[in-house]
Each structure stands twice: as structure tokens, then as C-alpha cells.
Design a protein around this motif. Structure first.
Motif, PDB file in Angstrom:
ATOM      1  N   CYS A 175      -3.195   6.523  -5.686  1.00  0.00           N
ATOM      2  CA  CYS A 175      -4.158   7.389  -6.384  1.00  0.00           C
ATOM      3  C   CYS A 175      -5.574   7.180  -5.849  1.00  0.00           C
ATOM      4  N   LEU A 176      -5.949   5.932  -5.610  1.00  0.00           N
ATOM      5  CA  LEU A 176      -7.272   5.656  -5.033  1.00  0.00           C
ATOM      6  C   LEU A 176      -7.412   6.316  -3.670  1.00  0.00           C
ATOM      7  N   GLN A 177      -6.393   6.196  -2.832  1.00  0.00           N
ATOM      8  CA  GLN A 177      -6.442   6.780  -1.492  1.00  0.00           C
ATOM      9  C   GLN A 177      -6.483   8.302  -1.543  1.00  0.00           C
TER      10      GLN A 177
ATOM     11  N   THR B 280      -2.543  -6.833  -2.292  1.00  0.00           N
ATOM     12  CA  THR B 280      -2.247  -7.274  -3.645  1.00  0.00           C
ATOM     13  C   THR B 280      -1.228  -8.403  -3.566  1.00  0.00           C
TER      14      THR B 280
ATOM     15  N   VAL C 232       1.302   2.812  -7.079  1.00  0.00           N
ATOM     16  CA  VAL C 232       0.794   4.080  -7.597  1.00  0.00           C
ATOM     17  C   VAL C 232      -0.728   4.041  -7.709  1.00  0.00           C
ATOM     18  N   GLU C 233      -1.286   2.928  -8.189  1.00  0.00           N
ATOM     19  CA  GLU C 233      -2.737   2.810  -8.301  1.00  0.00           C
ATOM     20  C   GLU C 233      -3.418   2.905  -6.935  1.00  0.00           C
ATOM     21  N   ILE C 234      -2.870   2.235  -5.934  1.00  0.00           N
ATOM     22  CA  ILE C 234      -3.437   2.290  -4.580  1.00  0.00           C
ATOM     23  C   ILE C 234      -3.326   3.707  -4.022  1.00  0.00           C
TER      24      ILE C 234
ATOM     25  N   ASN D 161      -7.849  10.035  -3.773  1.00  0.00           N
ATOM     26  CA  ASN D 161      -9.178  10.424  -4.251  1.00  0.00           C
ATOM     27  C   ASN D 161     -10.280   9.978  -3.292  1.00  0.00           C
TER      28      ASN D 161
ATOM     29  N   LYS E  79       3.644  -0.199 -10.091  1.00  0.00           N
ATOM     30  CA  LYS E  79       2.349   0.113 -10.712  1.00  0.00           C
ATOM     31  C   LYS E  79       1.214  -0.035  -9.706  1.00  0.00           C
ATOM     32  N   GLU E  80       1.201  -1.142  -8.969  1.00  0.00           N
ATOM     33  CA  GLU E  80       0.156  -1.368  -7.961  1.00  0.00           C
ATOM     34  C   GLU E  80       0.215  -0.307  -6.868  1.00  0.00           C
TER      35      GLU E  80
ATOM     36  N   GLN F  52      -6.215  -2.671   1.867  1.00  0.00           N
ATOM     37  CA  GLN F  52      -5.625  -2.914   0.558  1.00  0.00           C
ATOM     38  C   GLN F  52      -4.731  -4.144   0.621  1.00  0.00           C
TER      39      GLN F  52
ATOM     40  N   GLU G 104       5.668  -4.232 -11.558  1.00  0.00           N
ATOM     41  CA  GLU G 104       4.299  -4.476 -11.111  1.00  0.00           C
ATOM     42  C   GLU G 104       4.073  -3.932  -9.700  1.00  0.00           C
TER      43      GLU G 104
END
Length: 75
Positions: free
Chosen positions: A49-51, A63, A45-47, A53, A42-43, A61, A39
């Protein structure tokens, strides 16, 4: 600690992050905090990717993921 003749847990407590099967074999068995590694990855990588973009800022951020304390005899 053995060289100093410090006894666990009467003189010093031992706590580790990320549980491992071998911790049960020590005497006394080592208490640990089992983190949700998948987890966390995963979190992260998601953060990231958002940054990448242009969305989200590192300072804003946050979590919270649930960890598990595995109490054994080293505390």
C-alpha cells in the motif's frame, strides 16, 4: 531417503518451514521453523500500500519478524 537407507538424523537431518500437526506423527518427528504467517501477510500488504501510494522503495524496505524453532528428533 528410505530407498537409500539413509537414517534420520544420523545420516541426514530434516527441517521444514511452517509447522504442521502431522510432523509430530513422523518417525522421527520433524523439526520445523514456525513462521508468523498472519504477520508476514499484514506487513506485506502495508508495504504494498505504501509503494502504491508513492511512498517507500522495495530495496529499502525491511521487516524482521520473530519465528519459532520447534525442535524435534529429526536433527
Amino acid at each position: 531417503m528410505q530407498e537409500l537407507k539413509w537414517k534420520i538424523p544420523s545420516r541426514v537431518g530434516v527441517l521444514s518451514f511452517d509447522d504442521h500437526e502431522i510432523f509430530k506423527l513422523y518417525s522421527p518427528a520433524i523439526t520445523s521453523i514456525n513462521q508468523p504467517i498472519n504477520e508476514i501477510a499484514k506487513e506485506g500488504v502495508e508495504i504494498l500500500c505504501l509503494q502504491m501510494n508513492g511512498h517507500g522503495e522495495p530495496a529499502k524496505q525491511g521487516t524482521l519478524l520473530k519465528a519459532e524453532v520447534i525442535l524435534r528428533k529429526s536433527l
